[in-house]
Design a protein around this motif. Structure first.
Motif, mmCIF file in Angstrom:
data_model
loop_
_atom_site.group_PDB
_atom_site.id
_atom_site.type_symbol
_atom_site.label_atom_id
_atom_site.label_comp_id
_atom_site.label_asym_id
_atom_site.label_seq_id
_atom_site.Cartn_x
_atom_site.Cartn_y
_atom_site.Cartn_z
ATOM 1 N N ASN A 1 -10.614 8.144 5.706
ATOM 2 C CA ASN A 1 -9.572 7.867 6.679
ATOM 3 C C ASN A 1 -8.270 7.437 6.028
ATOM 4 O OD1 ASN A 1 -10.959 5.745 5.713
ATOM 5 N ND2 ASN A 1 -11.087 4.623 7.623
ATOM 6 N N ARG A 2 -8.168 7.589 4.721
ATOM 7 C CA ARG A 2 -6.928 7.198 4.050
ATOM 8 C C ARG A 2 -6.393 8.297 3.162
ATOM 9 N NH1 ARG A 2 -8.203 0.954 2.358
ATOM 10 N NH2 ARG A 2 -8.597 0.280 4.475
ATOM 11 N N LEU B 1 -5.766 0.723 -5.026
ATOM 12 C CA LEU B 1 -5.647 -0.365 -4.071
ATOM 13 C C LEU B 1 -6.125 0.054 -2.697
ATOM 14 C CD1 LEU B 1 -2.244 -1.875 -5.132
ATOM 15 C CD2 LEU B 1 -4.399 -3.059 -5.051
ATOM 16 N N LEU B 2 -5.967 1.338 -2.379
ATOM 17 C CA LEU B 2 -6.428 1.794 -1.081
ATOM 18 C C LEU B 2 -7.933 2.019 -1.056
ATOM 19 C CD1 LEU B 2 -3.621 4.267 -0.089
ATOM 20 C CD2 LEU B 2 -4.340 2.298 1.176
ATOM 21 N N GLU C 1 -16.323 0.495 7.597
ATOM 22 C CA GLU C 1 -15.850 1.257 6.442
ATOM 23 C C GLU C 1 -16.983 1.423 5.448
ATOM 24 O OE1 GLU C 1 -12.355 -0.869 5.110
ATOM 25 O OE2 GLU C 1 -11.293 0.962 5.465
ATOM 26 N N PRO C 2 -17.069 2.550 4.789
ATOM 27 C CA PRO C 2 -18.088 2.663 3.723
ATOM 28 C C PRO C 2 -17.792 1.643 2.633
ATOM 29 C CG PRO C 2 -16.587 4.522 3.695
ATOM 30 C CD PRO C 2 -16.299 3.771 4.930
ATOM 31 N N VAL D 1 -0.991 3.156 9.814
ATOM 32 C CA VAL D 1 0.353 3.273 9.252
ATOM 33 C C VAL D 1 1.227 4.109 10.177
ATOM 34 C CG1 VAL D 1 1.677 4.204 7.330
ATOM 35 C CG2 VAL D 1 -0.411 2.968 6.890
ATOM 36 N N ASN E 1 -1.787 2.764 -6.499
ATOM 37 C CA ASN E 1 -1.806 2.903 -5.046
ATOM 38 C C ASN E 1 -3.154 3.420 -4.572
ATOM 39 O OD1 ASN E 1 -0.497 3.246 -2.352
ATOM 40 N ND2 ASN E 1 -0.950 5.363 -2.777
ATOM 41 N N LEU F 1 -2.703 8.845 3.171
ATOM 42 C CA LEU F 1 -1.946 7.768 2.539
ATOM 43 C C LEU F 1 -1.906 7.935 1.032
ATOM 44 C CD1 LEU F 1 -3.160 4.592 4.432
ATOM 45 C CD2 LEU F 1 -1.188 6.010 4.885
ATOM 46 N N PHE G 1 -3.715 -3.695 1.205
ATOM 47 C CA PHE G 1 -3.667 -2.249 1.405
ATOM 48 C C PHE G 1 -4.810 -1.823 2.306
ATOM 49 C CE2 PHE G 1 -0.453 -0.479 -1.435
ATOM 50 C CZ PHE G 1 -0.070 -1.622 -2.103
ATOM 51 N N ASP G 2 -5.226 -2.744 3.166
ATOM 52 C CA ASP G 2 -6.388 -2.503 4.003
ATOM 53 C C ASP G 2 -5.944 -1.835 5.309
ATOM 54 O OD1 ASP G 2 -8.991 -4.622 5.395
ATOM 55 O OD2 ASP G 2 -8.969 -2.537 4.757
ATOM 56 N N VAL G 3 -5.335 -0.664 5.176
ATOM 57 C CA VAL G 3 -4.868 0.035 6.371
ATOM 58 C C VAL G 3 -5.339 1.476 6.296
ATOM 59 C CG1 VAL G 3 -2.831 -1.214 7.102
ATOM 60 C CG2 VAL G 3 -2.691 0.280 5.136
ATOM 61 N N ASP G 4 -5.551 2.066 7.463
ATOM 62 C CA ASP G 4 -5.912 3.476 7.539
ATOM 63 C C ASP G 4 -4.677 4.294 7.892
ATOM 64 O OD1 ASP G 4 -9.086 2.706 9.091
ATOM 65 O OD2 ASP G 4 -8.485 2.807 6.986
ATOM 66 N N THR G 5 -4.846 5.613 7.802
ATOM 67 C CA THR G 5 -3.706 6.491 8.054
ATOM 68 C C THR G 5 -3.147 6.285 9.457
ATOM 69 O OG1 THR G 5 -4.776 8.105 6.642
ATOM 70 C CG2 THR G 5 -2.938 8.862 7.963
ATOM 71 N N GLU H 1 -17.222 0.680 -0.440
ATOM 72 C CA GLU H 1 -16.978 1.071 -1.836
ATOM 73 C C GLU H 1 -16.597 -0.113 -2.671
ATOM 74 O OE1 GLU H 1 -15.254 4.951 0.103
ATOM 75 O OE2 GLU H 1 -14.277 3.040 0.005
ATOM 76 N N ILE H 2 -16.189 -1.169 -1.969
ATOM 77 C CA ILE H 2 -15.742 -2.338 -2.704
ATOM 78 C C ILE H 2 -16.757 -3.425 -2.441
ATOM 79 C CG2 ILE H 2 -13.737 -3.708 -3.244
ATOM 80 C CD1 ILE H 2 -12.479 -1.741 -0.927
ATOM 81 N N PHE I 1 6.455 -0.563 0.735
ATOM 82 C CA PHE I 1 6.728 -0.011 -0.595
ATOM 83 C C PHE I 1 7.066 1.466 -0.541
ATOM 84 C CE2 PHE I 1 6.703 -0.087 -5.062
ATOM 85 C CZ PHE I 1 6.218 1.132 -5.483
ATOM 86 N N TRP I 2 6.259 2.261 0.172
ATOM 87 C CA TRP I 2 6.493 3.711 0.109
ATOM 88 C C TRP I 2 7.622 4.146 1.028
ATOM 89 C CZ3 TRP I 2 5.287 6.153 -3.936
ATOM 90 C CH2 TRP I 2 4.182 5.747 -4.682
ATOM 91 N N TYR J 1 1.606 -1.257 1.809
ATOM 92 C CA TYR J 1 1.743 0.187 1.598
ATOM 93 C C TYR J 1 3.004 0.695 2.273
ATOM 94 C CZ TYR J 1 0.782 5.155 1.815
ATOM 95 O OH TYR J 1 0.880 6.509 1.682
ATOM 96 N N TYR K 1 -5.344 -8.136 -4.174
ATOM 97 C CA TYR K 1 -4.264 -7.226 -3.819
ATOM 98 C C TYR K 1 -4.764 -6.075 -2.973
ATOM 99 C CZ TYR K 1 -1.856 -9.979 -7.205
ATOM 100 O OH TYR K 1 -1.312 -11.039 -7.869
ATOM 101 N N GLN K 2 -6.063 -5.802 -3.029
ATOM 102 C CA GLN K 2 -6.585 -4.752 -2.164
ATOM 103 C C GLN K 2 -6.533 -5.156 -0.708
ATOM 104 O OE1 GLN K 2 -10.373 -3.837 -3.983
ATOM 105 N NE2 GLN K 2 -9.777 -1.718 -4.200
#
Lengths: 306, 217
Positions: free
Chosen positions: B191-192, B121-122, A32-33, A93, B118, B195, A86-90, A35-36, A124-125, A121, A82-83
């Protein structure tokens, strides 16, 4: 550093196991890039996660527990903690949703799809969507059922949204809490091979509610038989996901307690479905002839012009 | 020092560098000048910024102006006007009517906060208030739709008016979603994206539903 090295070794061990089981598989490591920058575990993912292989079950449960323990290392008051939920890709899911709608007999949803990466994710959604779907569908169905009656006056019934939200979120979060507490208590008495963390249980419950979204939309059809058939069908599908997840966790226990637990899970699930149908959707009435009421300047809003 | 006697600096090497103090020190002067300017100028500057953002929403294009200078005036004005216009709906009892003022307010602001959380967090890179700003400004097409609906309902409340309202609300809903996606999608990991876009879709769908089901007294 030692933790990181241990984590790497555990990951390579897992990869070696996967390769041994399926030598033709290509292992893909997804970078993953970053960013965090603080969350240094984000780019270390299990290779070959997309593989729908038969490596599930109880032998990697301790490894997955180890990996789960390594992942959530940030303290709980930081945002990064908490991140990790939410460590999932599309595609992940979507895979999990697919797994909840088409349960494969014998395969465990948690082991196959969640694999020590429970996300918040989905639950909740899916719950949010379900709340609004039930409220909107209920409103639409009531509108179509009562359409044409001269005394009917359309109301948006907005209060039902908050009732739906309370019910569904309470179900999706409090029942897993109770179930988790119960399983932990039984675990202390009987050594179970399979045990789930609280988030994995929340995940299963959340994704199992997905089938109710299209069901709620189809409940607009004002036929009693159709509605009950839909209800039974969706109850079977989501119930089977829950049963296949939780049966391995209780089957080593006293037979009566195991059966009672699974029965309670199914009963609560059925109660939710029946309750939603009864409260949000008015009963479709039989065709009645137009009543002879003297037409008064009522406040009928939507009139059919033919 | 005899060794240095041969060293000489040629006259035509330019001396480079900044002697002046960097720009930051100008700000006290700026503050001083905005304190002096007439109130009309201050208000007009802010109004122009808000107006520019409305134009950006109407013609959504990838521009960073909306994101860079965020403000929450526009979202507040839009939210209040939408909530006011949703009043006056009919109800047999208090429980069955449309949303109250506070409910609309809570849905819009709480919904925007949840969507922002959301996306953060993603793994999104957008800041909290920038995202709130974008989501709030993109409610504008739906506010316009509400205005049109109320005008159409003044003319009559039959099936034709319902179809007109449906088309208008549907078009504005699509506009809102596309506009906010155009601004927010770039800051998400690739890739998100779906979402992050789906909750925005749900948010505007709920607001559109509230607008469409508004029935006057």
């Amino acid at each position: 550093i030692a933790c990181l090295v241990m984590y790497l070794f555990a990951e390579f061990d897992d990869a070696a196991n996967l390769l041994a089981a399926n030598p033709d598989a290509t292992t893909i490591s997804i970078d993953e890039p970053v960013e965090i920058p603080k969350n240094q575990h984000s780019h270390l993912q299990e290779p070959g996660r997309e593989e729908d292989d038969e490596l599930l079950g109880t032998d990697d449960s301790d490894k997955t527990e180890l990996l789960a323990g390594q992942k959530k290392s940030a303290p709980f008051w930081t945002f990064e903690y908490y991140q990790t939920f939410f460590d999932v890709d599309t595609y992940q899911v979507l895979d999990r949703i697919k797994g909840s709608v088409f349960p494969v007999p014998g395969k465990n949803f948690v082991r196959l799809y969640i694999r020590s990466n429970p996300d918040l994710y989905g639950p909740f959604w899916i719950c949010a969507t379900l709340v609004f779907t039930i409220a909107v569908s209920g409103n639409l169905s009531n509108f179509f059922i009562h359409l044409g009656k001269p005394t009917y006056h359309y109301v948006p019934e907005f209060r039902k949204v908050s009732i739906a939200a309370t019910t569904i979120y309470a179900y999706a979060w409090l029942v897993p809490l109770a179930l988790w507490g119960f399983l932990m208590w039984r675990n202390s008495k009987v050594m179970n091979i399979v045990s789930y963390s609280f988030l994995e249980i929340v995940c299963v419950y959340g994704y199992s509610l997905f089938i109710y979204i299209p069901t709620a939309i189809l409940w607009i059809i004002p036929q009693k038989v159709v509605r009950w058939v839909l209800m039974v069908f969706s109850l079977c599908l989501s119930g089977s996901v829950l049963v296949m997840t939780f049966w391995p966790a209780v089957r080593d226990d006293n037979r009566r307690i195991a059966v009672a637990t699974v029965a309670a899970i199914l009963l609560l699930h059925a109660l939710l479905a029946v309750g939603c149908l009864a409260y949000f959707f008015d009963a479709p009435e039989l065709e009645i002839p137009a009543p002879i009421i003297p037409a008064h300047n009522g406040t009928t809003v939507i009139t059919k012009s033919h | 020092f005899p060794g240095l006697a041969d060293v000489s600096i040629s006259q035509d090497i330019p001396v480079e560098g900044e002697i002046t103090v960097p720009v930051g020190s100008h700000s006290p002067d700026e503050d001083f000048s905005t304190l002096d300017e007439p109130v009309k100028d201050t208000i007009m500057r802010d109004l122009k910024a808000v107006g520019k953002k409305f134009v950006h929403v109407m013609y959504p294009r990838k521009s960073s102006a909306l994101l860079r200078d965020w403000d929450l005036w526009g979202p507040l004005v839009l939210c209040v006007s939408l909530a006011l216009m949703l009043q006056g709906g009919s109800a047999d009892s208090k429980d069955d009517g449309g949303p109250q003022f506070a409910e609309v307010f809570v849905i819009i602001w709480f919904g925007a906060v949840v969507i922002t959380l959301n996306s953060k967090l993603l793994g999104g890179t957008i800041s909290f208030f920038q995202s709130l700003c974008v989501l709030g400004y993109c409610v504008m097409p739906l506010t316009v739709a509400m205005l049109v609906c109320r005008l159409v309902l003044l003319a009559g409340a039959g099936t034709v008016s319902f179809i007109i309202r449906l088309i208008v609300v549907g078009a504005m809903f699509a506009w809102s979603t596309l506009a906010s996606t155009a601004f927010l999608a770039d800051s998400q990991p690739p890739n998100r994206k779906a979402l992050v876009v789906y909750p925005i879709f749900l948010f505007y769908f709920v607001i559109s539903w509230m607008i469409l089901t508004f029935t006057p007294q």
